[in-house]
Write a protein that holds these residues in place. Structure first.
Motif, PDB file in Angstrom:
ATOM      1  N   ALA A 214     -11.640  -2.268  -8.284  1.00 41.33           N
ATOM      2  CA  ALA A 214     -12.636  -1.237  -7.973  1.00 41.33           C
ATOM      3  C   ALA A 214     -12.225  -0.417  -6.761  1.00 41.33           C
ATOM      4  CB  ALA A 214     -13.999  -1.886  -7.738  1.00 41.33           C
ATOM      5  N   ILE A 215     -11.711  -1.091  -5.732  1.00 33.35           N
ATOM      6  CA  ILE A 215     -11.333  -0.382  -4.509  1.00 33.35           C
ATOM      7  C   ILE A 215     -10.076   0.445  -4.736  1.00 33.35           C
ATOM      8  CG2 ILE A 215     -10.593  -0.686  -2.116  1.00 33.35           C
ATOM      9  CD1 ILE A 215     -12.437  -3.086  -1.960  1.00 33.35           C
ATOM     10  N   ARG A 216      -9.112  -0.106  -5.484  1.00 36.62           N
ATOM     11  CA  ARG A 216      -7.909   0.674  -5.782  1.00 36.62           C
ATOM     12  C   ARG A 216      -8.233   1.875  -6.667  1.00 36.62           C
ATOM     13  NH1 ARG A 216      -3.301  -1.396  -4.043  1.00 36.62           N
ATOM     14  NH2 ARG A 216      -3.306  -3.560  -3.309  1.00 36.62           N
ATOM     15  N   ALA A 217      -9.175   1.680  -7.558  1.00 32.17           N
ATOM     16  CA  ALA A 217      -9.595   2.800  -8.411  1.00 32.17           C
ATOM     17  C   ALA A 217     -10.253   3.886  -7.573  1.00 32.17           C
ATOM     18  CB  ALA A 217     -10.559   2.303  -9.483  1.00 32.17           C
ATOM     19  N   ALA A 218     -10.980   3.463  -6.529  1.00 33.68           N
ATOM     20  CA  ALA A 218     -11.644   4.434  -5.652  1.00 33.68           C
ATOM     21  C   ALA A 218     -10.631   5.309  -4.932  1.00 33.68           C
ATOM     22  CB  ALA A 218     -12.531   3.697  -4.645  1.00 33.68           C
TER      23      ALA A 218
ATOM     24  N   GLN B 182     -17.149   2.030   2.797  1.00 35.07           N
ATOM     25  CA  GLN B 182     -17.071   1.389   4.106  1.00 35.07           C
ATOM     26  C   GLN B 182     -15.827   0.528   4.233  1.00 35.07           C
ATOM     27  OE1 GLN B 182     -20.928  -0.538   4.082  1.00 35.07           O
ATOM     28  NE2 GLN B 182     -21.770   0.930   5.533  1.00 35.07           N
ATOM     29  N   GLU B 183     -15.474  -0.155   3.162  1.00 33.83           N
ATOM     30  CA  GLU B 183     -14.280  -0.990   3.185  1.00 33.83           C
ATOM     31  C   GLU B 183     -13.026  -0.162   3.433  1.00 33.83           C
ATOM     32  OE1 GLU B 183     -13.496  -4.081   3.045  1.00 33.83           O
ATOM     33  OE2 GLU B 183     -15.253  -5.169   2.364  1.00 33.83           O
ATOM     34  N   ILE B 184     -12.955   0.991   2.806  1.00 38.04           N
ATOM     35  CA  ILE B 184     -11.758   1.827   2.923  1.00 38.04           C
ATOM     36  C   ILE B 184     -11.694   2.514   4.279  1.00 38.04           C
ATOM     37  CG2 ILE B 184     -10.549   3.836   1.988  1.00 38.04           C
ATOM     38  CD1 ILE B 184     -11.768   3.072  -0.753  1.00 38.04           C
ATOM     39  N   VAL B 185     -12.785   3.156   4.679  1.00 45.12           N
ATOM     40  CA  VAL B 185     -12.800   3.910   5.936  1.00 45.12           C
ATOM     41  C   VAL B 185     -12.849   2.978   7.140  1.00 45.12           C
ATOM     42  CG1 VAL B 185     -14.029   5.674   7.259  1.00 45.12           C
ATOM     43  CG2 VAL B 185     -13.853   5.879   4.773  1.00 45.12           C
ATOM     44  N   GLY B 186     -13.520   1.820   6.968  1.00 53.59           N
ATOM     45  CA  GLY B 186     -13.553   0.862   8.062  1.00 53.59           C
ATOM     46  C   GLY B 186     -14.797   0.906   8.903  1.00 53.59           C
ATOM     47  N   HIS B 187     -15.905   1.457   8.378  1.00 52.21           N
ATOM     48  CA  HIS B 187     -17.170   1.431   9.109  1.00 52.21           C
ATOM     49  C   HIS B 187     -17.731   0.021   9.045  1.00 52.21           C
ATOM     50  CE1 HIS B 187     -17.365   5.655   9.834  1.00 52.21           C
ATOM     51  NE2 HIS B 187     -17.328   5.970   8.556  1.00 52.21           N
ATOM     52  N   ASP B 188     -17.976  -0.585  10.213  1.00 50.87           N
ATOM     53  CA  ASP B 188     -18.574  -1.913  10.228  1.00 50.87           C
ATOM     54  C   ASP B 188     -20.052  -1.812   9.922  1.00 50.87           C
ATOM     55  OD1 ASP B 188     -16.377  -3.497  10.823  1.00 50.87           O
ATOM     56  OD2 ASP B 188     -16.487  -2.947  12.931  1.00 50.87           O
ATOM     57  N   SER B 189     -20.566  -2.759   9.156  1.00 51.63           N
ATOM     58  CA  SER B 189     -21.988  -2.802   8.831  1.00 51.63           C
ATOM     59  C   SER B 189     -22.379  -4.243   8.580  1.00 51.63           C
ATOM     60  CB  SER B 189     -22.284  -1.966   7.578  1.00 51.63           C
ATOM     61  OG  SER B 189     -21.747  -2.596   6.429  1.00 51.63           O
TER      62      SER B 189
ATOM     63  N   THR C  43     -12.414  -1.559  17.278  1.00 53.65           N
ATOM     64  CA  THR C  43     -13.320  -2.611  16.819  1.00 53.65           C
ATOM     65  C   THR C  43     -12.626  -3.923  16.484  1.00 53.65           C
ATOM     66  OG1 THR C  43     -13.159  -1.872  14.514  1.00 53.65           O
ATOM     67  CG2 THR C  43     -14.882  -0.873  15.861  1.00 53.65           C
ATOM     68  N   ALA C  44     -11.281  -3.956  16.642  1.00 53.24           N
ATOM     69  CA  ALA C  44     -10.500  -5.159  16.307  1.00 53.24           C
ATOM     70  C   ALA C  44     -10.740  -5.592  14.862  1.00 53.24           C
ATOM     71  CB  ALA C  44     -10.831  -6.302  17.272  1.00 53.24           C
ATOM     72  N   ARG C  45     -11.001  -4.616  14.008  1.00 50.37           N
ATOM     73  CA  ARG C  45     -11.231  -4.907  12.590  1.00 50.37           C
ATOM     74  C   ARG C  45      -9.895  -4.922  11.859  1.00 50.37           C
ATOM     75  NH1 ARG C  45     -12.740  -2.770   7.455  1.00 50.37           N
ATOM     76  NH2 ARG C  45     -14.672  -3.678   6.683  1.00 50.37           N
ATOM     77  N   LYS C  46      -9.662  -5.939  11.068  1.00 50.72           N
ATOM     78  CA  LYS C  46      -8.427  -6.043  10.297  1.00 50.72           C
ATOM     79  C   LYS C  46      -8.568  -5.237   9.005  1.00 50.72           C
ATOM     80  CE  LYS C  46      -7.173 -10.501  12.251  1.00 50.72           C
ATOM     81  NZ  LYS C  46      -6.907 -11.937  12.011  1.00 50.72           N
ATOM     82  N   GLN C  47      -7.760  -4.205   8.894  1.00 52.96           N
ATOM     83  CA  GLN C  47      -7.827  -3.280   7.781  1.00 52.96           C
ATOM     84  C   GLN C  47      -6.648  -3.465   6.826  1.00 52.96           C
ATOM     85  OE1 GLN C  47     -10.922  -1.869   7.480  1.00 52.96           O
ATOM     86  NE2 GLN C  47     -10.100   0.194   7.346  1.00 52.96           N
ATOM     87  N   ALA C  48      -6.911  -3.311   5.555  1.00 54.22           N
ATOM     88  CA  ALA C  48      -5.858  -3.258   4.542  1.00 54.22           C
ATOM     89  C   ALA C  48      -6.297  -2.206   3.538  1.00 54.22           C
ATOM     90  CB  ALA C  48      -5.677  -4.608   3.871  1.00 54.22           C
ATOM     91  N   ILE C  49      -5.591  -1.077   3.519  1.00 58.62           N
ATOM     92  CA  ILE C  49      -6.004   0.076   2.723  1.00 58.62           C
ATOM     93  C   ILE C  49      -4.968   0.378   1.653  1.00 58.62           C
ATOM     94  CG2 ILE C  49      -6.682   2.514   2.835  1.00 58.62           C
ATOM     95  CD1 ILE C  49      -7.188   2.068   5.835  1.00 58.62           C
ATOM     96  N   PRO C  50      -5.371   0.491   0.391  1.00 59.02           N
ATOM     97  CA  PRO C  50      -4.421   0.848  -0.674  1.00 59.02           C
ATOM     98  C   PRO C  50      -3.782   2.202  -0.414  1.00 59.02           C
ATOM     99  CG  PRO C  50      -6.475   0.031  -1.592  1.00 59.02           C
ATOM    100  CD  PRO C  50      -6.733   0.248  -0.131  1.00 59.02           C
ATOM    101  N   LEU C  51      -2.508   2.315  -0.744  1.00 59.12           N
ATOM    102  CA  LEU C  51      -1.800   3.584  -0.575  1.00 59.12           C
ATOM    103  C   LEU C  51      -2.135   4.523  -1.726  1.00 59.12           C
ATOM    104  CD1 LEU C  51       1.762   2.378   0.501  1.00 59.12           C
ATOM    105  CD2 LEU C  51       0.124   3.638   1.919  1.00 59.12           C
ATOM    106  N   ALA C  52      -2.690   5.683  -1.416  1.00 55.57           N
ATOM    107  CA  ALA C  52      -2.896   6.697  -2.443  1.00 55.57           C
ATOM    108  C   ALA C  52      -1.522   7.183  -2.905  1.00 55.57           C
ATOM    109  CB  ALA C  52      -3.718   7.848  -1.875  1.00 55.57           C
ATOM    110  N   PRO C  53      -1.382   7.554  -4.163  1.00 56.82           N
ATOM    111  CA  PRO C  53      -0.070   7.970  -4.687  1.00 56.82           C
ATOM    112  C   PRO C  53       0.608   9.057  -3.856  1.00 56.82           C
ATOM    113  CG  PRO C  53      -1.609   7.665  -6.490  1.00 56.82           C
ATOM    114  CD  PRO C  53      -2.406   7.526  -5.220  1.00 56.82           C
ATOM    115  N   ALA C  54      -0.144  10.061  -3.436  1.00 57.24           N
ATOM    116  CA  ALA C  54       0.464  11.146  -2.660  1.00 57.24           C
ATOM    117  C   ALA C  54       0.969  10.643  -1.316  1.00 57.24           C
ATOM    118  CB  ALA C  54      -0.565  12.260  -2.449  1.00 57.24           C
TER     119      ALA C  54
END
Length: 384
Positions: A368-372, A347-354, A244-255
């Protein structure tokens, strides 16, 4: 030729209107048009007297008339030459895995057409595509057959844009109907299944499994990750998706962060998983997906495939599995929603466009997103 002039429906008058392009002609051009029309009409009359009047013969006369009327050569392309050119063009525009898919679709369609593949692309009909799709459905899953129809539609739409054909015959063919049972609808992994798969994973596969579980991204995007996509300082993974050419930036989970740090060195550069990266670039998703299937079987999540179980062998139609690497997307979505995370953040984390998620760069750095992400459980052995 006198008999040809008696009826307004005769080849002679049809030829006249063809040459005139629907417009009235003046006396100075009538004589020339009449001679040309008589020549075309004679060709058509000869064709009508033959044992079989083919659409190709009629089309050839129309094309000849068009060329004489316009003083230029009409574009000619056989089905085969068009698809050869289309595949070559796409190979330089898309990822290697997509290029291989396009090539497979083209080869499959040309093989189905047999001798007709060498005829003009103008000869393609809806029935050609329908029969090809029906034949595919005997060998592939409904989802795969429909996906290949979608690719064929895209290819022939290029022919429409190039003015080689007026109508896309593939767009006239409806996709095959699917049901929940027949479509092999994907389901999420349970936590026990996710832990079992990880426990059997070794080397680069352990890295890929953890990436899949904690980011929910597609296999191809993860196999192609480089160390430059990881920022331990910012605590995130940043990349652009292939599909989808979507630019993603996902927080690293501790594990996940702990695992990546354990395999990182100051000298590390290039792909995070060199072997899987190389295999995916060369062979696409097929080989990597098959190996992941074997890993799931080793973990007891699915049954091991065996060609001896049926009389169909390798050429038989493969049943779609309800779980695959793509199930990690469903798994992460389910876990986040179960933890009370909102749909928009999920949606922001997984990358589903809507409608509410922009395709522009979405730099995920809100609390909020990092807490998620912290809500995702640790599936490493000895942790809960």
């Amino acid at each position: 030729m006198a008999s040809l002039r008696r009826s307004s429906k005769s080849p002679y008058w049809i030829a006249c209107y063809t040459l005139r392009d629907g417009r009235r002609t003046n006396r100075s051009t009538k004589t020339k048009n009449r001679r040309d029309a008589q020549r075309i009409a004679q060709q058509w009359e000869d064709a009508e007297r033959s044992a079989v009047l083919t659409i190709g013969a009629v089309r050839k006369n129309l094309v000849d008339a068009w060329e004489r009327a316009n003083g230029e050569e009409a574009a000619h392309d056989s089905v085969r030459s068009f698809f050869d050119r289309w595949v070559a063009q796409k190979s330089g525009e898309v990822a290697a895995s997509s290029a291989k898919t396009y090539q497979r679709v083209a080869e499959s369609f040309l093989e189905h057409l047999d001798g007709k593949a060498n005829l003009s692309i103008l000869s393609l009909r809806k029935s050609d595509v329908s029969r090809w799709l029906s034949a595919l459905a005997q060998e592939k899953s409904v989802a795969t057959a429909n996906h290949r129809l979608k690719v064929l539609r895209s290819a022939l739409q290029e022919a429409v844009r190039d003015e080689l054909i007026d109508t896309n015959p593939a767009s006239l063919v409806k996709p095959l109907k699917t049901s929940a049972s027949a479509s092999g609808q994907r389901r999420p992994f349970t936590l026990d299944e996710a832990k079992a798969i990880l426990s059997k994973a070794e080397g680069e596969w352990k890295t890929l499994v953890l990436l899949g579980f904690y980011t929910g991204q597609r296999m191809g995007d993860l196999c192609r990750l480089h160390w430059q996509h990881i920022s331990f300082e910012a605590g995130e993974i940043s990349f652009t998706t292939m599909k989808t050419a979507r630019k993603q930036a996902i927080p690293l989970a501790p594990a996940l962060a702990a695992h990546l740090e354990s395999i990182f060195s100051d000298a590390a550069s290039g792909p995070i998983m060199p072997d899987l990266h190389r295999r995916y670039e060369r062979h696409g998703s097929g080989g990597v997906s098959n190996e992941f299937r074997r890993l799931m079987a080793k973990a007891g999540v699915v049954e091991e495939r065996s060609n001896r179980k049926t009389a169909e062998g390798r050429g038989g139609k493969r049943k779609a599995s309800p779980v695959s690497f793509h199930s990690y997307r469903h798994t992460l979505t389910s876990l986040l929603k179960s933890a009370g995370v909102s749909g928009q953040i999920t949606q922001e984390i997984v990358g589903h466009d809507s409608a509410s998620v922009s395709k522009g760069y979405s730099h995920i750095d809100s609390a909020a997103i990092r807490a998620a992400v912290l809500q995702i459980p640790d599936i490493r052995q000895g942790n809960s």
